[in-house]
Write a protein that holds these residues in place. Structure first.
Motif, PDB file in Angstrom:
ATOM      1  N   CYS A   1      86.261 -19.509  93.889  1.00 56.91           N
ATOM      2  CA  CYS A   1      87.011 -20.629  93.312  1.00 56.91           C
ATOM      3  C   CYS A   1      88.170 -20.203  92.421  1.00 56.91           C
ATOM      4  O   CYS A   1      88.760 -21.045  91.749  1.00 56.91           O
ATOM      5  CB  CYS A   1      86.069 -21.555  92.541  1.00 56.91           C
ATOM      6  N   THR A   2      88.504 -18.927  92.409  1.00 60.38           N
ATOM      7  CA  THR A   2      89.642 -18.451  91.625  1.00 60.38           C
ATOM      8  C   THR A   2      90.616 -17.745  92.553  1.00 60.38           C
ATOM      9  O   THR A   2      90.216 -17.158  93.560  1.00 60.38           O
ATOM     10  CB  THR A   2      89.195 -17.470  90.527  1.00 60.38           C
TER      11      THR A   2
ATOM     12  N   GLU B   1      81.305 -11.744  92.087  1.00 61.12           N
ATOM     13  CA  GLU B   1      82.095 -12.241  90.961  1.00 61.12           C
ATOM     14  C   GLU B   1      83.284 -11.321  90.698  1.00 61.12           C
ATOM     15  O   GLU B   1      83.334 -10.188  91.154  1.00 61.12           O
ATOM     16  CB  GLU B   1      81.230 -12.325  89.699  1.00 61.12           C
TER      17      GLU B   1
ATOM     18  N   THR C   1      87.360 -28.146  93.635  1.00 63.07           N
ATOM     19  CA  THR C   1      86.750 -26.913  94.121  1.00 63.07           C
ATOM     20  C   THR C   1      86.478 -27.009  95.612  1.00 63.07           C
ATOM     21  O   THR C   1      85.947 -28.018  96.088  1.00 63.07           O
ATOM     22  CB  THR C   1      85.417 -26.636  93.395  1.00 63.07           C
TER      23      THR C   1
ATOM     24  N   SER D   1      88.852 -17.994  81.653  1.00 64.96           N
ATOM     25  CA  SER D   1      88.803 -16.531  81.723  1.00 64.96           C
ATOM     26  C   SER D   1      88.868 -15.906  80.336  1.00 64.96           C
ATOM     27  O   SER D   1      89.462 -16.452  79.414  1.00 64.96           O
ATOM     28  CB  SER D   1      89.967 -16.009  82.570  1.00 64.96           C
TER      29      SER D   1
ATOM     30  N   ARG E   1      82.889 -26.792  90.761  1.00 68.17           N
ATOM     31  CA  ARG E   1      83.194 -26.662  89.327  1.00 68.17           C
ATOM     32  C   ARG E   1      84.158 -27.741  88.850  1.00 68.17           C
ATOM     33  O   ARG E   1      84.188 -28.072  87.668  1.00 68.17           O
ATOM     34  CB  ARG E   1      83.755 -25.271  89.033  1.00 68.17           C
ATOM     35  N   THR E   2      84.985 -28.235  89.747  1.00 67.30           N
ATOM     36  CA  THR E   2      85.904 -29.336  89.454  1.00 67.30           C
ATOM     37  C   THR E   2      85.959 -30.222  90.699  1.00 67.30           C
ATOM     38  O   THR E   2      85.469 -29.829  91.766  1.00 67.30           O
ATOM     39  CB  THR E   2      87.334 -28.844  89.134  1.00 67.30           C
TER      40      THR E   2
ATOM     41  N   MET F   1      83.855 -14.694  86.676  1.00 63.84           N
ATOM     42  CA  MET F   1      84.021 -15.958  87.392  1.00 63.84           C
ATOM     43  C   MET F   1      83.643 -15.715  88.847  1.00 63.84           C
ATOM     44  O   MET F   1      83.758 -14.589  89.349  1.00 63.84           O
ATOM     45  CB  MET F   1      85.467 -16.449  87.293  1.00 63.84           C
TER      46      MET F   1
ATOM     47  N   GLU G   1      90.800 -25.346  90.863  1.00 61.96           N
ATOM     48  CA  GLU G   1      89.510 -25.220  91.534  1.00 61.96           C
ATOM     49  C   GLU G   1      88.423 -24.635  90.631  1.00 61.96           C
ATOM     50  O   GLU G   1      87.242 -24.921  90.817  1.00 61.96           O
ATOM     51  CB  GLU G   1      89.658 -24.361  92.788  1.00 61.96           C
ATOM     52  N   SER G   2      88.811 -23.809  89.660  1.00 61.24           N
ATOM     53  CA  SER G   2      87.828 -23.260  88.717  1.00 61.24           C
ATOM     54  C   SER G   2      87.809 -24.051  87.418  1.00 61.24           C
ATOM     55  O   SER G   2      86.786 -24.111  86.740  1.00 61.24           O
ATOM     56  CB  SER G   2      88.139 -21.789  88.415  1.00 61.24           C
TER      57      SER G   2
ATOM     58  N   GLU H   1      95.163 -20.815  93.721  1.00 62.27           N
ATOM     59  CA  GLU H   1      94.152 -21.740  93.203  1.00 62.27           C
ATOM     60  C   GLU H   1      94.865 -22.933  92.605  1.00 62.27           C
ATOM     61  O   GLU H   1      95.832 -22.770  91.835  1.00 62.27           O
ATOM     62  CB  GLU H   1      93.281 -21.101  92.115  1.00 62.27           C
TER      63      GLU H   1
END
Length: 256
Positions: A139-140, A112, A170, A129, A166-167, A135, A195-196, A192
């Motif tokens: 995905c970020t 993470e 992603t 965030s 997550r979306t 996170m 994606e998050s 990104e």
């Protein structure tokens, strides 16, 4: 290497269980609720909370307990993060003034990223965030910048793990994600695109130690309606390199 888990039956394990039971949006949390969240006997929670209040790790209020100021003071003594913040914040401020979009600084912790600074104005995009929040790396933008410069073992572990969607955007395919990480190494920045969380796009760059180990990463984040991440890639990459250079000089090492 992943951090070993505490034994929840030990004294320290139970203390951390109580502290970790507090959510970011909590005000005061009652004794019964803490017992429910931790699964510990109410008498045990009461006794340990009393000691944590004495140690200033918790504060007692009429509505229950909240995290104490002693935790903040203790956290600010963490030398690496304090030095990183001292060096990085002027660069973050410059990026914010240039782009007028949200700037993040994050450090790797296992699989993470932990956010240790966030600068945003009144029009900042709604992002998941927060300072002290976590996170996933995969995905970020800031996480992918860190992951791309990690060891092959760490990359393999993340790609073989649970890549939760997550979306709708992603990236959960290990092969596609590995290709993105290769591009990060080639371009020096990670991207990104919602994606998050929906409604945010980002560009990020890693802050590298002299041995190319990722110490941290910075990112610019904004809504896709007005923010083009690729237009800020050079600025983000230069800021990350500037932070790395100053950190290297402070440590008496040649700049990367």
């Amino acid at each position: 290497m992943q951090t070993p888990e505490l034994d929840p039956r030990s004294v320290l394990g139970r203390v951390m269980g109580i502290l970790d039971a507090f959510n970011p949006d909590d005000g005061a949390v009652g004794l019964s609720e803490l017992a429910r969240r931790t699964g510990l006997p109410k008498a045990t929670v009461h006794r340990m909370c009393r000691d944590l209040v004495a140690a200033r790790m918790l504060a007692a209020t009429a509505g229950g307990y909240r995290l104490g100021r002693g935790l903040f003071e203790l956290g600010m003594r963490a030398a690496p993060e304090r030095t990183l913040l001292e060096v990085a914040v002027p660069f973050l401020q410059d990026l914010y003034r240039r782009a007028d979009e949200t700037v993040h600084l994050g450090v790797p912790d296992g699989d993470e990223v932990v956010y240790i600074s966030k600068i945003g104005g009144h029009r900042q995009a709604r992002a998941p965030s927060r300072i002290g929040g976590r996170m996933p790396l995969y995905c970020t933008a800031i996480g992918k910048a860190l992951l791309a410069h990690s060891t092959p073992t760490a990359i393999d572990r993340v790609l073989a793990g649970s890549l939760t969607r997550r979306t709708p955007r992603t990236i959960t395919g290990p092969g596609l994600l590995r290709h993105q990480l290769d591009n990060v190494l080639e371009q020096g920045v990670a991207y990104e695109y919602e994606e998050s969380a929906m409604g945010i796009v980002c560009v990020a760059a890693a802050i590298l130690d002299t041995d190319e180990t990722p110490l941290a990463a910075i990112s610019l984040t904004g809504p896709p309606t007005r923010f083009r991440p690729d237009a800020h890639a050079v600025s983000v990459r230069a800021a990350a390199a500037g932070i790395a250079s100053i950190l290297a000089r402070r440590n008496g090492s040649p700049a990367p």
